[in-house]
Design a protein around this motif. Structure first.
Motif, PDB file in Angstrom:
ATOM      1  N   HIS A 162      18.219  20.889-107.504  1.00 48.79           N
ATOM      2  CA  HIS A 162      18.119  19.448-107.784  1.00 48.79           C
ATOM      3  C   HIS A 162      17.142  18.755-106.837  1.00 48.79           C
ATOM      4  O   HIS A 162      16.256  18.018-107.263  1.00 48.79           O
ATOM      5  CB  HIS A 162      19.516  18.830-107.659  1.00 48.79           C
ATOM      6  N   LYS A 163      17.276  18.998-105.545  1.00 51.14           N
ATOM      7  CA  LYS A 163      16.438  18.301-104.570  1.00 51.14           C
ATOM      8  C   LYS A 163      14.970  18.753-104.649  1.00 51.14           C
ATOM      9  O   LYS A 163      14.066  17.946-104.451  1.00 51.14           O
ATOM     10  CB  LYS A 163      16.985  18.495-103.148  1.00 51.14           C
ATOM     11  N   ARG A 164      14.742  20.004-104.975  1.00 55.53           N
ATOM     12  CA  ARG A 164      13.364  20.500-105.091  1.00 55.53           C
ATOM     13  C   ARG A 164      12.667  19.922-106.325  1.00 55.53           C
ATOM     14  O   ARG A 164      11.495  19.545-106.271  1.00 55.53           O
ATOM     15  CB  ARG A 164      13.356  22.027-105.122  1.00 55.53           C
ATOM     16  N   LEU A 165      13.380  19.840-107.422  1.00 59.82           N
ATOM     17  CA  LEU A 165      12.779  19.287-108.641  1.00 59.82           C
ATOM     18  C   LEU A 165      12.519  17.783-108.486  1.00 59.82           C
ATOM     19  O   LEU A 165      11.493  17.275-108.937  1.00 59.82           O
ATOM     20  CB  LEU A 165      13.690  19.559-109.839  1.00 59.82           C
ATOM     21  N   LEU A 201       1.516  20.170-102.672  1.00 60.87           N
ATOM     22  CA  LEU A 201       2.327  20.984-103.582  1.00 60.87           C
ATOM     23  C   LEU A 201       2.768  22.291-102.928  1.00 60.87           C
ATOM     24  O   LEU A 201       3.802  22.856-103.306  1.00 60.87           O
ATOM     25  CB  LEU A 201       1.539  21.292-104.861  1.00 60.87           C
ATOM     26  N   LEU A 202       2.000  22.761-101.963  1.00 58.75           N
ATOM     27  CA  LEU A 202       2.316  24.026-101.300  1.00 58.75           C
ATOM     28  C   LEU A 202       3.323  23.876-100.156  1.00 58.75           C
ATOM     29  O   LEU A 202       3.921  24.868 -99.733  1.00 58.75           O
ATOM     30  CB  LEU A 202       1.040  24.670-100.761  1.00 58.75           C
ATOM     31  N   LEU A 203       3.515  22.665 -99.669  1.00 53.79           N
ATOM     32  CA  LEU A 203       4.422  22.468 -98.540  1.00 53.79           C
ATOM     33  C   LEU A 203       5.845  22.958 -98.833  1.00 53.79           C
ATOM     34  O   LEU A 203       6.443  23.651 -98.000  1.00 53.79           O
ATOM     35  CB  LEU A 203       4.426  20.993 -98.115  1.00 53.79           C
ATOM     36  N   PRO A 204       6.433  22.641-100.010  1.00 52.07           N
ATOM     37  CA  PRO A 204       7.769  23.183-100.294  1.00 52.07           C
ATOM     38  C   PRO A 204       7.771  24.706-100.438  1.00 52.07           C
ATOM     39  O   PRO A 204       8.780  25.355-100.126  1.00 52.07           O
ATOM     40  CB  PRO A 204       8.158  22.505-101.618  1.00 52.07           C
ATOM     41  N   ASP A 208      10.128  27.076 -98.248  1.00 51.70           N
ATOM     42  CA  ASP A 208      11.029  28.080 -98.833  1.00 51.70           C
ATOM     43  C   ASP A 208      10.837  29.449 -98.177  1.00 51.70           C
ATOM     44  O   ASP A 208      11.810  30.138 -97.851  1.00 51.70           O
ATOM     45  CB  ASP A 208      10.775  28.206-100.340  1.00 51.70           C
ATOM     46  N   LEU A 209       9.587  29.826 -97.994  1.00 52.61           N
ATOM     47  CA  LEU A 209       9.309  31.139 -97.395  1.00 52.61           C
ATOM     48  C   LEU A 209       9.806  31.212 -95.959  1.00 52.61           C
ATOM     49  O   LEU A 209      10.282  32.267 -95.514  1.00 52.61           O
ATOM     50  CB  LEU A 209       7.809  31.427 -97.451  1.00 52.61           C
ATOM     51  N   MET A 210       9.723  30.113 -95.250  1.00 54.09           N
ATOM     52  CA  MET A 210      10.169  30.100 -93.860  1.00 54.09           C
ATOM     53  C   MET A 210      11.689  30.027 -93.755  1.00 54.09           C
ATOM     54  O   MET A 210      12.285  30.626 -92.856  1.00 54.09           O
ATOM     55  CB  MET A 210       9.541  28.918 -93.118  1.00 54.09           C
ATOM     56  N   SER A 211      12.321  29.288 -94.660  1.00 49.50           N
ATOM     57  CA  SER A 211      13.768  29.082 -94.547  1.00 49.50           C
ATOM     58  C   SER A 211      14.590  30.094 -95.336  1.00 49.50           C
ATOM     59  O   SER A 211      15.660  30.514 -94.890  1.00 49.50           O
ATOM     60  CB  SER A 211      14.128  27.671 -95.005  1.00 49.50           C
ATOM     61  N   LEU A 212      14.093  30.472 -96.522  1.00 47.07           N
ATOM     62  CA  LEU A 212      14.843  31.381 -97.389  1.00 47.07           C
ATOM     63  C   LEU A 212      14.284  32.801 -97.404  1.00 47.07           C
ATOM     64  O   LEU A 212      14.942  33.714 -97.902  1.00 47.07           O
ATOM     65  CB  LEU A 212      14.838  30.848 -98.839  1.00 47.07           C
ATOM     66  N   ALA A 218      13.318  26.924-108.456  1.00 46.97           N
ATOM     67  CA  ALA A 218      12.857  25.582-108.825  1.00 46.97           C
ATOM     68  C   ALA A 218      11.454  25.325-108.292  1.00 46.97           C
ATOM     69  O   ALA A 218      10.602  24.755-108.979  1.00 46.97           O
ATOM     70  CB  ALA A 218      13.827  24.529-108.291  1.00 46.97           C
ATOM     71  N   THR A 219      11.203  25.760-107.077  1.00 48.64           N
ATOM     72  CA  THR A 219       9.865  25.648-106.486  1.00 48.64           C
ATOM     73  C   THR A 219       8.876  26.526-107.231  1.00 48.64           C
ATOM     74  O   THR A 219       7.736  26.123-107.486  1.00 48.64           O
ATOM     75  CB  THR A 219       9.901  26.048-105.003  1.00 48.64           C
ATOM     76  N   ALA A 220       9.320  27.741-107.584  1.00 51.53           N
ATOM     77  CA  ALA A 220       8.449  28.694-108.283  1.00 51.53           C
ATOM     78  C   ALA A 220       8.003  28.168-109.632  1.00 51.53           C
ATOM     79  O   ALA A 220       6.924  28.520-110.128  1.00 51.53           O
ATOM     80  CB  ALA A 220       9.163  30.031-108.454  1.00 51.53           C
ATOM     81  N   PHE A 221       8.801  27.309-110.248  1.00 52.33           N
ATOM     82  CA  PHE A 221       8.386  26.686-111.511  1.00 52.33           C
ATOM     83  C   PHE A 221       7.578  25.423-111.263  1.00 52.33           C
ATOM     84  O   PHE A 221       6.498  25.236-111.835  1.00 52.33           O
ATOM     85  CB  PHE A 221       9.603  26.333-112.371  1.00 52.33           C
ATOM     86  N   ALA A 222       8.097  24.526-110.423  1.00 51.98           N
ATOM     87  CA  ALA A 222       7.508  23.199-110.277  1.00 51.98           C
ATOM     88  C   ALA A 222       6.111  23.209-109.674  1.00 51.98           C
ATOM     89  O   ALA A 222       5.233  22.455-110.114  1.00 51.98           O
ATOM     90  CB  ALA A 222       8.425  22.316-109.436  1.00 51.98           C
TER      91      ALA A 222
END
Length: 254
Positions: A162-165, A201-204, A208-212, A218-222
């Motif tokens: 939700h928050k990423r979208l 657009l690349l910041l999220p 994601d790569l750093m945190s997860l 959701a990021t991979a689509f958006a």
């Protein structure tokens, strides 16, 4: 079975999300987007003193006010989550989605109003593009925003998606501010606006790569969705089909 073989069969533990870092990231993104819009529209919508021509239109005034309110509430929502006011966040969220319903049509009418004014004024045109061609930029922004914000509502029970979208829905409209940064004052080519928008657009993705240690779905689509449609705006805007649509948009103000 050897110890090494057993170890290979044990799945890697899922990395736990650092919620403090997450709150800092989303709060920082909200502040970055607000700063982007303030800088971009410092001489037009937020200008002190002489009233710009664009503000003679009630559509532009209302559109700017509603979008400014959207950004402010986006920051408030991130602050509510940061302070663990989840119930307040959910209650306010319903009102904010109601505001999103206004953002979409107002953006379309603002695009039509901008098109009318640019056609009436004539060349030289803003950013060097013929108004009918450039009008798709604003319309496409509303399409991206509407698609992603509707999806964020659909998955509101899944906070991470939700928050990423919702973030990407707002990021999609940052090109309007970035394009109007004082590039000429800085002695930098206007073409850098596209690269800066892409970096946003690349910041999220980087987060994601750093945190997860992976990219959230959701990021991979958006991210590619927003980037692809953004890159198609001018090529599609130059087509005869879009010029037919833009000519119809002009009739909205006759």
């Amino acid at each position: 079975m050897t110890v090494q073989a057993v170890a290979q069969q044990v799945p890697s533990p899922v990395r736990r999300i650092n919620r403090t870092r997450e709150r800092a990231f989303f709060g920082g993104m909200a502040l970055l987007m607000i700063a982007t819009i303030l800088l971009g529209f410092r001489m037009t919508y937020f200008r002190l003193g002489e009233r710009p021509v664009a503000l003679s239109s009630w559509v532009i005034v209302v559109h700017g006010a509603v979008f400014s309110l959207w950004l402010a509430l986006f920051l408030v929502q991130t602050a509510l989550i940061a302070t663990r006011k989840v119930k307040w966040h959910m209650s306010l969220g319903l009102a904010i989605y109601g505001l999103a319903i206004l953002v979409f049509p107002l953006g379309l009418f603002a695009a039509a109003d901008e098109l009318r004014r640019k056609v009436a004024i004539g060349p030289p045109y803003l950013f060097g593009y013929e108004p009918r061609t450039f009008s798709l930029v604003s319309v496409m922004g509303m399409v991206m925003f509407g698609t992603l914000i509707a999806w964020s509502y659909a998955v509101r029970r899944k906070p991470d998606a939700h928050k990423r979208l919702a973030l990407y829905a707002t990021l999609c409209m940052m090109d309007a501010g970035i394009d109007r940064w004082p590039w000429d004052v800085w002695g930098i080519s206007q073409s850098w606006a596209t690269w800066v928008y892409t970096a946003f657009l690349l910041l999220p993705v980087i987060y994601d790569l750093m945190s997860l240690r992976r990219i959230h779905w959701a990021t991979a689509f958006a991210a590619p969705f927003a980037f692809t449609l953004h890159r198609l705006e001018i090529p599609l805007g130059q087509t005869h089909a879009w010029h037919t649509v833009s000519n119809w948009m002009l009739t909205l103000w006759h």
